[in-house]
Enzyme design. Structure first.
Site, PDB file in Angstrom:
ATOM      1  N   SER A  80       0.874  -1.178   0.000  1.00 51.85           N
ATOM      2  CA  SER A  80       0.000   0.000   0.000  1.00 51.85           C
ATOM      3  C   SER A  80       0.910   1.227   0.000  1.00 51.85           C
ATOM      4  O   SER A  80       2.068   1.152   0.419  1.00 51.85           O
ATOM      5  CB  SER A  80      -0.840  -0.019   1.276  1.00 51.85           C
ATOM      6  OG  SER A  80      -1.377   1.258   1.529  1.00 51.85           O
TER       7      SER A  80
ATOM      8  N   TYR B 273      -0.800  -1.221  10.534  1.00 55.87           N
ATOM      9  CA  TYR B 273      -1.057  -1.473   9.108  1.00 55.87           C
ATOM     10  C   TYR B 273       0.084  -0.893   8.264  1.00 55.87           C
ATOM     11  O   TYR B 273       0.667  -1.590   7.419  1.00 55.87           O
ATOM     12  CB  TYR B 273      -2.398  -0.841   8.718  1.00 55.87           C
ATOM     13  CG  TYR B 273      -2.754  -1.009   7.261  1.00 55.87           C
ATOM     14  CD1 TYR B 273      -3.260  -2.216   6.785  1.00 55.87           C
ATOM     15  CD2 TYR B 273      -2.608   0.038   6.353  1.00 55.87           C
ATOM     16  CE1 TYR B 273      -3.611  -2.374   5.438  1.00 55.87           C
ATOM     17  CE2 TYR B 273      -2.953  -0.111   5.009  1.00 55.87           C
ATOM     18  CZ  TYR B 273      -3.451  -1.310   4.567  1.00 55.87           C
ATOM     19  OH  TYR B 273      -3.783  -1.467   3.241  1.00 55.87           O
TER      20      TYR B 273
HETATM   21  N1  LIG Z   1      -8.892  -0.810  -0.239  1.00 62.34           N
HETATM   22  C1  LIG Z   1      -7.882   0.026  -0.200  1.00 62.34           C
HETATM   23  O1  LIG Z   1      -8.049   1.256  -0.169  1.00 62.34           O
HETATM   24  C2  LIG Z   1      -6.458  -0.522  -0.229  1.00 62.34           C
HETATM   25  C3  LIG Z   1      -5.420   0.385  -0.468  1.00 62.34           C
HETATM   26  C4  LIG Z   1      -4.106  -0.086  -0.520  1.00 62.34           C
HETATM   27  C5  LIG Z   1      -3.851  -1.424  -0.338  1.00 62.34           C
HETATM   28  N2  LIG Z   1      -4.874  -2.286  -0.095  1.00 62.34           N
HETATM   29  C6  LIG Z   1      -4.528  -3.703   0.105  1.00 62.34           C
HETATM   30  O2  LIG Z   1      -5.170  -4.483  -0.881  1.00 62.34           O
HETATM   31  C7  LIG Z   1      -5.357  -5.814  -0.378  1.00 62.34           C
HETATM   32  C8  LIG Z   1      -6.789  -6.237  -0.647  1.00 62.34           C
HETATM   33  O3  LIG Z   1      -7.637  -5.361   0.058  1.00 62.34           O
HETATM   34  P1  LIG Z   1      -9.135  -5.059  -0.379  1.00 62.34           P
HETATM   35  O4  LIG Z   1      -9.309  -3.593  -0.336  1.00 62.34           O
HETATM   36  O5  LIG Z   1      -9.493  -5.832  -1.589  1.00 62.34           O
HETATM   37  O6  LIG Z   1      -9.866  -5.659   0.919  1.00 62.34           O
HETATM   38  P2  LIG Z   1     -11.226  -6.442   1.084  1.00 62.34           P
HETATM   39  O7  LIG Z   1     -12.216  -6.046   0.058  1.00 62.34           O
HETATM   40  O8  LIG Z   1     -11.584  -6.282   2.536  1.00 62.34           O
HETATM   41  O9  LIG Z   1     -10.785  -7.949   0.816  1.00 62.34           O
HETATM   42  C9  LIG Z   1      -9.864  -8.586   1.667  1.00 62.34           C
HETATM   43  C10 LIG Z   1      -9.690 -10.018   1.225  1.00 62.34           C
HETATM   44  O10 LIG Z   1      -8.798 -10.651   2.152  1.00 62.34           O
HETATM   45  C11 LIG Z   1      -9.416 -11.844   2.634  1.00 62.34           C
HETATM   46  N3  LIG Z   1      -9.014 -12.119   4.002  1.00 62.34           N
HETATM   47  C12 LIG Z   1      -9.205 -11.314   5.102  1.00 62.34           C
HETATM   48  N4  LIG Z   1      -8.762 -11.955   6.199  1.00 62.34           N
HETATM   49  C13 LIG Z   1      -8.286 -13.164   5.791  1.00 62.34           C
HETATM   50  C14 LIG Z   1      -7.717 -14.258   6.461  1.00 62.34           C
HETATM   51  N5  LIG Z   1      -7.544 -14.262   7.798  1.00 62.34           N
HETATM   52  N6  LIG Z   1      -7.339 -15.355   5.738  1.00 62.34           N
HETATM   53  C15 LIG Z   1      -7.531 -15.378   4.388  1.00 62.34           C
HETATM   54  N7  LIG Z   1      -8.063 -14.357   3.701  1.00 62.34           N
HETATM   55  C16 LIG Z   1      -8.440 -13.266   4.394  1.00 62.34           C
HETATM   56  C17 LIG Z   1     -10.907 -11.573   2.533  1.00 62.34           C
HETATM   57  O11 LIG Z   1     -11.613 -12.793   2.370  1.00 62.34           O
HETATM   58  P3  LIG Z   1     -12.380 -13.594   3.536  1.00 62.34           P
HETATM   59  O12 LIG Z   1     -13.035 -12.584   4.422  1.00 62.34           O
HETATM   60  O13 LIG Z   1     -13.336 -14.431   2.742  1.00 62.34           O
HETATM   61  O14 LIG Z   1     -11.338 -14.413   4.220  1.00 62.34           O
HETATM   62  C18 LIG Z   1     -10.995 -10.777   1.235  1.00 62.34           C
HETATM   63  O15 LIG Z   1     -11.042 -11.654   0.137  1.00 62.34           O
HETATM   64  C19 LIG Z   1      -4.983  -5.774   1.107  1.00 62.34           C
HETATM   65  O16 LIG Z   1      -3.689  -6.303   1.279  1.00 62.34           O
HETATM   66  C20 LIG Z   1      -4.999  -4.286   1.421  1.00 62.34           C
HETATM   67  O17 LIG Z   1      -4.145  -3.956   2.492  1.00 62.34           O
HETATM   68  C21 LIG Z   1      -6.176  -1.878  -0.050  1.00 62.34           C
END
Ligand SMILES: NC(=O)c1ccc[n+]([C@@H]2O[C@H](COP(=O)([O-])OP(=O)(O)OC[C@H]3O[C@@H](n4cnc5c(N)ncnc54)[C@H](OP(=O)(O)O)[C@@H]3O)[C@@H](O)[C@H]2O)c1
Length: 265
Positions: free
Chosen positions: A146, A159
């Site tokens: 990120s 984080y």
């Molecule tokens: N959204 C943003 O603004 C943003 C910005 C920069 C970086 N990111 C990064 O992008 C990545 C994806 O984030 P996102 O925004 O797509 O989040 P999201 O929509 O909340 O999705 C998170 C994913 O991670 C899985 N997950 C959560 N806990 C888990 C566990 N204990 N074991 C296995 N899987 C798990 C969830 O699936 P289940 O709940 O089914 O397990 C879900 O598929 C993350 O690494 C995040 O830090 C996000």
């Protein structure tokens, strides 16, 4: 969704049940990659697998695992090392966040966050690299970090620290394995419209973020896969975010820390 980037034989995507992970799965399937989809919510993984098999004809496995648990990590590591239907691209995307001053946050949540965002990323990379090395195969890893990796955020300390860890880990692995045909990327997006951003603890902050700062998940994935094609190690999607990063990275660290401390709440 446009297919983009290089063609992979088989990709394992963690956190594929939602958000960026599901978007990676759709792009990779459109590019012809077979998939192994990993997350805890098996029903969502199965729905996505059905959609992708029907729309693209690729083979899709689902693997329900909690990557904040030892057993879950061990199971996914086992799949990455398997010789049967070997994986060549690992997308380590699963991640969670927490928001607030550290002393107010649940210790167990912080532990889970470190396990999922940092420890699991190391162990999955290790298993994938071991599998590639045993098979004398080339391959790649995309670790989703990120832009927070570069910002000492007062309300997202753990984080931001895990994401800095992921960037350094990825750069070190790129140096260690680049000569052996293994590409490693740290993907560093700004705000993306996903479940994470809509989560209760981020709602208030999300309301204060201007519209133009939100990235579309498809764009993030397109830039990541195009960057992988070109061998880019640190990928920051969006020209505006790249510019912002260049400016802030040029400041002395102390000045940057003071600015972030003043403006990021
Ligand atoms: N959204 C943003 O603004 C943003 C910005 C920069 C970086 N990111 C990064 O992008 C990545 C994806 O984030 P996102 O925004 O797509 O989040 P999201 O929509 O909340 O999705 C998170 C994913 O991670 C899985 N997950 C959560 N806990 C888990 C566990 N204990 N074991 C296995 N899987 C798990 C969830 O699936 P289940 O709940 O089914 O397990 C879900 O598929 C993350 O690494 C995040 O830090 C996000």
């Amino acid at each position: 969704v446009d297919a983009s980037g290089p063609t992979w034989g088989r990709a394992l995507v963690t956190g594929a049940s939602a958000g960026l992970g599901a978007t990676f799965a759709r792009h990779l399937a459109r590019g012809g990659a077979d998939l192994v989809l990993v997350a805890r919510r098996e029903d969502l993984l199965r729905d996505l697998a059905g959609e992708l098999v029907d729309s693209t004809g690729v083979a899709v496995e689902t693997l329900a695992a909690d990557l904040a648990s030892e057993d879950g990590v061990a199971e996914v590591c086992g799949r990455l090392r398997s010789d049967a239907d070997p994986v060549d691209l690992l997308v380590s995307n699963a991640g969670i966040t927490s928001m607030g001053r550290l002393h107010r946050l649940e210790p167990e949540r912080e532990r889970q966050l470190v396990r999922l965002n940092a420890e699991a990323v190391v162990l999955l990379a290790q298993a994938h690299l071991a599998g590639l090395s045993e098979r004398e195969a080339s391959g790649a890893i995309v670790n989703v970090a990120s832009l927070s990796a570069f910002q000492p955020l007062p309300a997202m300390a753990t984080y931001a620290a895990t994401k800095a860890f992921v960037v350094t880990l990825s750069e070190s692995l790129a140096n260690a394995y680049g000569g052996r045909g293994v590409r490693v990327q740290a993907l560093c997006p700004g705000f993306i419209r996903t479940e994470m951003a809509a989560a209760n603890d981020l709602d208030e902050a999300a309301g204060r973020i201007p519209d133009r700062l939100w990235l579309d998940p498809d764009r993030v994935v397109r830039e990541s896969l195009a960057g992988l094609d070109r061998g880019r190690v640190v990928v920051i999607p969006g020209a505006g975010y790249r510019w912002l990063h260049r400016v802030t990275a040029a400041l002395p660290r102390g000045v940057q820390r003071t600015l972030v401390g003043r403006f990021a709440r």
